[in-house]
Design a protein around this motif. Structure first.
Motif, PDB file in Angstrom:
ATOM      1  N   SER A 154      47.950  33.678  49.130  1.00 45.74           N
ATOM      2  CA  SER A 154      47.788  34.361  49.914  1.00 45.74           C
ATOM      3  C   SER A 154      47.576  36.127  49.639  1.00 45.74           C
ATOM      4  N   VAL A 155      48.274  35.725  48.185  1.00 49.51           N
ATOM      5  CA  VAL A 155      48.410  37.383  47.412  1.00 49.51           C
ATOM      6  C   VAL A 155      47.381  37.689  46.426  1.00 49.51           C
ATOM      7  N   PRO A 156      46.253  38.424  46.384  1.00 53.18           N
ATOM      8  CA  PRO A 156      45.316  38.468  45.621  1.00 53.18           C
ATOM      9  C   PRO A 156      45.928  38.878  43.937  1.00 53.18           C
ATOM     10  N   THR A 157      46.779  37.874  42.843  1.00 48.84           N
ATOM     11  CA  THR A 157      46.931  38.091  41.869  1.00 48.84           C
ATOM     12  C   THR A 157      46.023  38.998  41.086  1.00 48.84           C
ATOM     13  N   ASP A 158      44.878  39.522  40.451  1.00 52.20           N
ATOM     14  CA  ASP A 158      44.045  39.362  39.624  1.00 52.20           C
ATOM     15  C   ASP A 158      43.532  41.044  40.656  1.00 52.20           C
ATOM     16  N   GLU A 159      43.609  41.241  41.169  1.00 54.00           N
ATOM     17  CA  GLU A 159      43.796  43.087  41.956  1.00 54.00           C
ATOM     18  C   GLU A 159      45.269  43.490  41.260  1.00 54.00           C
ATOM     19  N   ILE A 160      46.339  43.063  41.813  1.00 57.82           N
ATOM     20  CA  ILE A 160      47.741  43.405  41.793  1.00 57.82           C
ATOM     21  C   ILE A 160      47.644  43.421  40.089  1.00 57.82           C
ATOM     22  N   LYS A 161      47.275  42.659  39.016  1.00 55.55           N
ATOM     23  CA  LYS A 161      47.058  43.244  37.657  1.00 55.55           C
ATOM     24  C   LYS A 161      46.155  43.751  37.351  1.00 55.55           C
ATOM     25  N   ARG A 162      45.233  44.350  38.217  1.00 53.38           N
ATOM     26  CA  ARG A 162      44.128  45.078  37.922  1.00 53.38           C
ATOM     27  C   ARG A 162      44.677  46.831  37.965  1.00 53.38           C
TER      28      ARG A 162
END
Length: 193
Positions: A154-162
């Protein structure tokens, strides 16, 4: 429909119908309870694996008084665990009321009815446990076959890391993506202070 007793010395028979999901229907249970002579019928669409959130059941149990009858079609409409069933029956008995079922020989005003109720309660709980075991077995097989991937994140992990790599802090990332800060920290493998 409001719950009302007939009169000061008259017994009220209250029907309770329940289905587990919103796409199911209580019509068949309601018709059986009406045919059995229920004065009032309360219905709800809630899981029977717990008594939490079952407002209609709570209303019925609160309303019962001495001599009244709570009628269900089958005891699995009332509870799916022996613990919950015993608690419900205890509440009914404490009010001086009885429990009856239209499709099973249950009548808590008799010894045989009480014994049959206890046996059916054990079987209802057993059935729930078996269903859970089968579900877990199915998931394990699907995982082995590479078919089951689990719940989508439910959380965009890749976007958070970017965004973190671009220099944004946890609060800014959370606001940008509309997620909680704790989710950002989990995605980054950090622990919030």
């Amino acid at each position: 429909m409001l719950l009302r007793h007939k009169g000061p010395n008259e017994v009220t028979t209250i029907g309770y119908a329940r289905v587990s999901t919103s796409d199911q229907d209580c019509t068949i249970q309601e018709a059986a309870l009406k045919a059995a002579g229920c004065d009032v019928i309360r219905s709800e669409k809630r899981s029977g694996t717990t008594t939490k959130g079952r407002d209609e059941l709570a209303t019925v149990l609160e309303f019962l008084r001495e001599g009244d009858v709570l009628m269900v079609t089958r005891i699995d409409r009332l509870a799916r665990s022996v613990f919950d069933l015993e608690a419900i029956v205890k509440a009914i008995t404490a009010k001086g009321a009885t429990l009856k079922a239209t499709e099973q020989p249950i009548d808590t005003s008799t010894s045989a009815g009480k014994a049959f109720l206890q046996m059916l309660g054990v079987f209802a709980e057993f059935e729930t446990s078996i269903r859970k075991e089968r579900q877990l077995e199915g998931i394990a097989k699907a995982k082995q076959a590479g078919v089951y991937k689990g719940r989508k994140p439910s959380v965009p992990t890749d976007e958070i890391k970017r965004l973190a790599a671009d220099g944004l802090g946890a609060t800014a990332i959370a606001k940008t993506l509309g997620v909680g800060r704790a989710s950002v920290y989990r995605a980054l493998g950090e622990v919030s202070a």
